[in-house]
Write a protein that holds these residues in place. Structure first.
Motif, PDB file in Angstrom:
ATOM      1  N   ARG A   1      45.999  28.340  37.789  1.00  0.00           N
ATOM      2  CA  ARG A   1      47.519  27.607  37.899  1.00  0.00           C
ATOM      3  C   ARG A   1      48.227  28.406  38.852  1.00  0.00           C
ATOM      4  NH1 ARG A   1      47.482  22.546  36.401  1.00  0.00           N
ATOM      5  NH2 ARG A   1      46.712  22.013  34.194  1.00  0.00           N
ATOM      6  N   ASN A   2      49.258  28.095  39.433  1.00  0.00           N
ATOM      7  CA  ASN A   2      49.787  28.703  40.589  1.00  0.00           C
ATOM      8  C   ASN A   2      50.719  30.035  39.764  1.00  0.00           C
ATOM      9  OD1 ASN A   2      51.270  29.061  42.905  1.00  0.00           O
ATOM     10  ND2 ASN A   2      53.254  28.372  42.080  1.00  0.00           N
ATOM     11  N   GLY A   3      50.404  31.165  40.610  1.00  0.00           N
ATOM     12  CA  GLY A   3      50.742  32.386  40.054  1.00  0.00           C
ATOM     13  C   GLY A   3      49.865  33.056  39.237  1.00  0.00           C
ATOM     14  N   ASP A   4      48.951  32.582  38.830  1.00  0.00           N
ATOM     15  CA  ASP A   4      47.914  33.362  37.938  1.00  0.00           C
ATOM     16  C   ASP A   4      47.256  34.650  38.595  1.00  0.00           C
ATOM     17  OD1 ASP A   4      48.100  31.791  35.861  1.00  0.00           O
ATOM     18  OD2 ASP A   4      46.258  30.792  36.153  1.00  0.00           O
ATOM     19  N   MET A   5      47.115  35.680  37.970  1.00  0.00           N
ATOM     20  CA  MET A   5      46.554  37.078  38.284  1.00  0.00           C
ATOM     21  C   MET A   5      44.996  37.150  37.980  1.00  0.00           C
ATOM     22  SD  MET A   5      47.003  39.744  40.051  1.00  0.00           S
ATOM     23  CE  MET A   5      48.718  40.078  40.330  1.00  0.00           C
ATOM     24  N   VAL A   6      44.262  36.958  39.033  1.00  0.00           N
ATOM     25  CA  VAL A   6      42.668  37.439  38.478  1.00  0.00           C
ATOM     26  C   VAL A   6      42.532  38.703  38.891  1.00  0.00           C
ATOM     27  CG1 VAL A   6      40.529  36.966  39.358  1.00  0.00           C
ATOM     28  CG2 VAL A   6      42.282  35.029  39.438  1.00  0.00           C
ATOM     29  N   GLU A   7      41.825  39.420  37.978  1.00  0.00           N
ATOM     30  CA  GLU A   7      41.212  40.997  38.172  1.00  0.00           C
ATOM     31  C   GLU A   7      39.852  41.261  38.085  1.00  0.00           C
ATOM     32  OE1 GLU A   7      43.537  43.852  36.086  1.00  0.00           O
ATOM     33  OE2 GLU A   7      44.685  42.017  35.117  1.00  0.00           O
ATOM     34  N   VAL A   8      39.351  41.882  39.184  1.00  0.00           N
ATOM     35  CA  VAL A   8      37.982  42.235  39.242  1.00  0.00           C
ATOM     36  C   VAL A   8      38.063  43.608  39.644  1.00  0.00           C
ATOM     37  CG1 VAL A   8      37.158  39.874  39.909  1.00  0.00           C
ATOM     38  CG2 VAL A   8      38.091  41.360  41.727  1.00  0.00           C
TER      39      VAL A   8
END
Length: 220
Positions: free
Chosen positions: A78-85
Protein backbone atom coordinates in the motif's frame (compact mmCIF):
# COMPACT_ATOMS: atom_id res chain seq x y z
CA UNK A 1 2.93 5.19 -11.46
CA UNK A 2 4.11 3.14 -8.45
CA UNK A 3 7.72 3.70 -7.39
CA UNK A 4 10.17 2.59 -4.73
CA UNK A 5 12.78 4.75 -3.02
CA UNK A 6 15.78 2.85 -1.62
CA UNK A 7 17.71 4.27 1.34
CA UNK A 8 20.22 3.19 3.97
CA UNK A 9 20.85 5.01 7.25
CA UNK A 10 18.50 7.77 6.10
CA UNK A 11 20.41 8.40 2.85
CA UNK A 12 18.44 7.91 -0.38
CA UNK A 13 20.52 6.01 -2.94
CA UNK A 14 18.08 5.30 -5.77
CA UNK A 15 14.50 5.71 -6.97
CA UNK A 16 12.91 3.02 -9.16
CA UNK A 17 9.70 3.34 -11.21
CA UNK A 18 7.71 0.09 -11.34
CA UNK A 19 6.77 -0.37 -14.99
CA UNK A 20 6.83 -4.15 -15.46
CA UNK A 21 4.57 -6.96 -14.30
CA UNK A 22 7.56 -8.58 -12.59
CA UNK A 23 10.40 -6.58 -11.01
CA UNK A 24 13.23 -8.50 -9.34
CA UNK A 25 15.28 -7.33 -6.36
CA UNK A 26 18.59 -8.77 -5.19
CA UNK A 27 22.37 -8.57 -5.02
CA UNK A 28 23.09 -10.04 -8.47
CA UNK A 29 23.65 -7.47 -11.26
CA UNK A 30 20.91 -8.89 -13.49
CA UNK A 31 18.14 -7.86 -11.06
CA UNK A 32 15.94 -4.87 -11.87
CA UNK A 33 16.70 -3.38 -8.43
CA UNK A 34 20.31 -4.19 -7.52
CA UNK A 35 21.38 -3.85 -3.88
CA UNK A 36 25.05 -4.81 -3.65
CA UNK A 37 25.21 -5.87 -0.01
CA UNK A 38 25.98 -9.26 1.53
CA UNK A 39 22.85 -9.09 3.72
CA UNK A 40 20.79 -9.18 0.52
CA UNK A 41 20.43 -12.51 -1.29
CA UNK A 42 21.38 -12.85 -4.96
CA UNK A 43 17.68 -13.21 -5.85
CA UNK A 44 16.00 -11.77 -2.78
CA UNK A 45 12.44 -10.82 -3.73
CA UNK A 46 10.16 -10.12 -6.66
CA UNK A 47 7.53 -7.38 -7.03
CA UNK A 48 4.39 -8.37 -8.92
CA UNK A 49 2.19 -5.70 -10.53
CA UNK A 50 -1.25 -6.41 -11.95
CA UNK A 51 -3.36 -3.37 -12.73
CA UNK A 52 -3.39 -1.18 -9.63
CA UNK A 53 -2.33 -4.01 -7.31
CA UNK A 54 1.30 -4.44 -6.30
CA UNK A 55 2.61 -7.38 -4.24
CA UNK A 56 6.08 -8.29 -2.99
CA UNK A 57 7.15 -11.93 -2.69
CA UNK A 58 10.19 -13.19 -0.78
CA UNK A 59 12.19 -15.71 -2.83
CA UNK A 60 13.44 -17.75 0.12
CA UNK A 61 16.08 -15.17 0.99
CA UNK A 62 18.56 -15.79 3.79
CA UNK A 63 17.64 -12.76 5.89
CA UNK A 64 13.99 -12.39 4.88
CA UNK A 65 11.82 -9.61 3.54
CA UNK A 66 9.94 -7.32 5.90
CA UNK A 67 6.97 -5.02 5.29
CA UNK A 68 6.32 -2.48 8.04
CA UNK A 69 8.66 -4.47 10.36
CA UNK A 70 6.79 -7.75 9.80
CA UNK A 71 8.37 -10.72 7.99
CA UNK A 72 6.35 -11.68 4.91
CA UNK A 73 6.33 -14.38 2.24
CA UNK A 74 3.97 -12.53 -0.09
CA UNK A 75 2.29 -9.26 0.79
CA UNK A 76 0.22 -6.63 -1.01
CA UNK A 77 1.85 -3.20 -0.84
CA UNK A 78 0.00 0.00 0.00
CA UNK A 79 1.05 3.60 -0.50
CA UNK A 80 3.63 4.49 2.16
CA UNK A 81 4.57 0.91 3.13
CA UNK A 82 8.16 0.36 4.23
CA UNK A 83 9.96 -2.70 2.85
CA UNK A 84 13.18 -3.79 4.58
CA UNK A 85 15.88 -6.05 3.15
CA UNK A 86 19.01 -6.24 5.29
CA UNK A 87 19.83 -2.72 6.46
CA UNK A 88 18.14 -1.17 3.43
CA UNK A 89 14.74 0.50 3.64
CA UNK A 90 12.56 0.75 0.55
CA UNK A 91 9.59 3.10 0.74
CA UNK A 92 6.71 2.20 -1.61
CA UNK A 93 4.68 5.00 -3.15
CA UNK A 94 1.53 4.57 -5.21
CA UNK A 95 -0.28 7.90 -5.34
CA UNK A 96 -2.81 6.56 -7.83
CA UNK A 97 -4.04 3.96 -5.40
CA UNK A 98 -7.22 5.86 -4.57
CA UNK A 99 -6.66 6.08 -0.83
CA UNK A 100 -8.47 8.65 1.27
CA UNK A 101 -6.11 11.57 0.84
CA UNK A 102 -7.62 14.96 0.05
CA UNK A 103 -5.89 17.00 -2.61
CA UNK A 104 -5.01 20.59 -1.88
CA UNK A 105 -7.14 23.02 -3.83
CA UNK A 106 -5.02 25.68 -5.49
CA UNK A 107 -6.65 28.93 -6.53
CA UNK A 108 -5.39 30.42 -9.76
CA UNK A 109 -6.11 33.90 -11.14
CA UNK A 110 -9.55 34.00 -12.75
CA UNK A 111 -10.88 30.94 -10.92
CA UNK A 112 -14.28 31.24 -9.25
CA UNK A 113 -13.94 30.48 -5.51
CA UNK A 114 -16.23 27.77 -4.12
CA UNK A 115 -19.55 28.75 -2.55
CA UNK A 116 -19.11 29.78 1.07
CA UNK A 117 -15.51 30.96 0.72
CA UNK A 118 -14.65 34.35 2.10
CA UNK A 119 -14.09 36.94 -0.59
CA UNK A 120 -11.45 39.60 -0.23
CA UNK A 121 -11.12 42.94 -2.03
CA UNK A 122 -8.94 42.84 -5.13
CA UNK A 123 -6.67 45.50 -3.61
CA UNK A 124 -5.83 43.13 -0.74
CA UNK A 125 -5.29 40.05 -2.90
CA UNK A 126 -1.77 38.70 -2.43
CA UNK A 127 0.59 38.98 -5.36
CA UNK A 128 1.59 35.52 -6.56
CA UNK A 129 5.24 34.81 -5.77
CA UNK A 130 7.39 34.16 -8.81
CA UNK A 131 8.24 30.51 -9.34
CA UNK A 132 11.77 29.71 -8.18
CA UNK A 133 14.23 29.01 -10.96
CA UNK A 134 15.04 25.30 -11.21
CA UNK A 135 18.47 24.43 -9.83
CA UNK A 136 20.85 22.43 -11.97
CA UNK A 137 24.36 21.16 -11.51
CA UNK A 138 27.01 18.89 -13.00
CA UNK A 139 29.92 16.83 -11.78
CA UNK A 140 33.05 17.36 -13.91
CA UNK A 141 35.64 14.56 -13.83
CA UNK A 142 39.10 16.09 -13.38
CA UNK A 143 41.41 13.04 -13.40
CA UNK A 144 41.71 9.52 -14.79
CA UNK A 145 40.59 8.07 -18.10
CA UNK A 146 37.26 9.93 -17.98
CA UNK A 147 38.84 13.37 -17.37
CA UNK A 148 36.76 16.13 -18.91
CA UNK A 149 33.51 14.19 -18.79
CA UNK A 150 30.47 15.92 -17.28
CA UNK A 151 27.67 14.13 -15.44
CA UNK A 152 24.46 16.18 -15.25
CA UNK A 153 22.66 15.88 -11.91
CA UNK A 154 19.17 15.66 -13.38
CA UNK A 155 17.72 12.93 -11.16
CA UNK A 156 16.71 13.26 -7.53
CA UNK A 157 19.56 10.92 -6.60
CA UNK A 158 22.75 10.31 -8.59
CA UNK A 159 25.24 7.69 -7.40
CA UNK A 160 28.94 7.89 -8.23
CA UNK A 161 31.96 5.70 -7.51
CA UNK A 162 32.97 2.06 -7.77
CA UNK A 163 30.76 -0.61 -6.12
CA UNK A 164 32.68 -2.49 -3.43
CA UNK A 165 35.32 0.24 -3.20
CA UNK A 166 33.54 3.54 -2.61
CA UNK A 167 30.07 4.71 -3.59
CA UNK A 168 28.55 8.11 -2.80
CA UNK A 169 25.24 9.73 -3.60
CA UNK A 170 24.40 13.30 -4.59
CA UNK A 171 20.80 14.14 -3.69
CA UNK A 172 18.91 17.09 -5.17
CA UNK A 173 16.92 18.99 -2.56
CA UNK A 174 14.84 22.15 -2.67
CA UNK A 175 17.71 24.31 -1.41
CA UNK A 176 20.54 22.62 -3.32
CA UNK A 177 22.56 19.41 -3.42
CA UNK A 178 24.02 17.22 -0.67
CA UNK A 179 26.77 14.57 -0.76
CA UNK A 180 26.59 11.37 1.30
CA UNK A 181 28.58 8.15 1.73
CA UNK A 182 26.65 5.06 0.58
CA UNK A 183 29.01 2.09 0.85
CA UNK A 184 32.62 0.98 0.75
CA UNK A 185 35.52 1.38 3.19
CA UNK A 186 36.76 4.61 1.60
CA UNK A 187 34.87 7.75 2.57
CA UNK A 188 34.35 10.48 -0.05
CA UNK A 189 36.70 13.46 0.28
CA UNK A 190 35.31 16.97 0.03
CA UNK A 191 37.86 19.75 -0.45
CA UNK A 192 40.58 17.49 0.97
CA UNK A 193 38.70 16.25 4.05
CA UNK A 194 36.74 13.02 4.52
CA UNK A 195 33.01 13.56 5.06
CA UNK A 196 31.24 12.02 8.05
CA UNK A 197 28.19 9.80 8.31
CA UNK A 198 25.73 12.65 7.71
CA UNK A 199 25.00 14.24 4.31
CA UNK A 200 26.94 17.47 3.67
CA UNK A 201 25.82 20.36 1.44
CA UNK A 202 27.68 21.07 -1.80
CA UNK A 203 28.54 24.50 -3.15
CA UNK A 204 29.77 25.62 -6.54
CA UNK A 205 33.43 24.81 -7.08
CA UNK A 206 33.72 22.09 -4.42
CA UNK A 207 36.34 19.43 -5.16
CA UNK A 208 35.41 15.77 -4.58
CA UNK A 209 37.68 12.75 -4.47
CA UNK A 210 36.24 9.23 -4.61
CA UNK A 211 37.86 5.88 -5.46
CA UNK A 212 40.99 7.69 -6.65
CA UNK A 213 39.12 10.02 -9.02
CA UNK A 214 38.97 13.80 -8.61
CA UNK A 215 35.78 15.64 -9.55
CA UNK A 216 34.42 19.17 -9.31
CA UNK A 217 30.87 20.18 -8.44
CA UNK A 218 29.47 23.00 -10.55
CA UNK A 219 26.07 24.53 -9.87
CA UNK A 220 24.44 26.50 -12.66
Amino acid sequence: MPRMIVSIDGVVIKEVQLTKERTTLGRRPYNDIVIDNLAVSGEHAVIHMAGHEVEIEDLGSTNGTYVNAKAVKRQELRNGDMVEVGKYKIRFFHEGEGQNFEKTMIFKPGMVPPIGSVSRPASLAPTPAPAPAPISAVIRVMSGAAAGREVSLLKVVTTIGKPGVAVASITKRHHGFVLAHVEGPDMPMLNGAAIGASPVPLKHGDMLQLAGTEMQFEQR
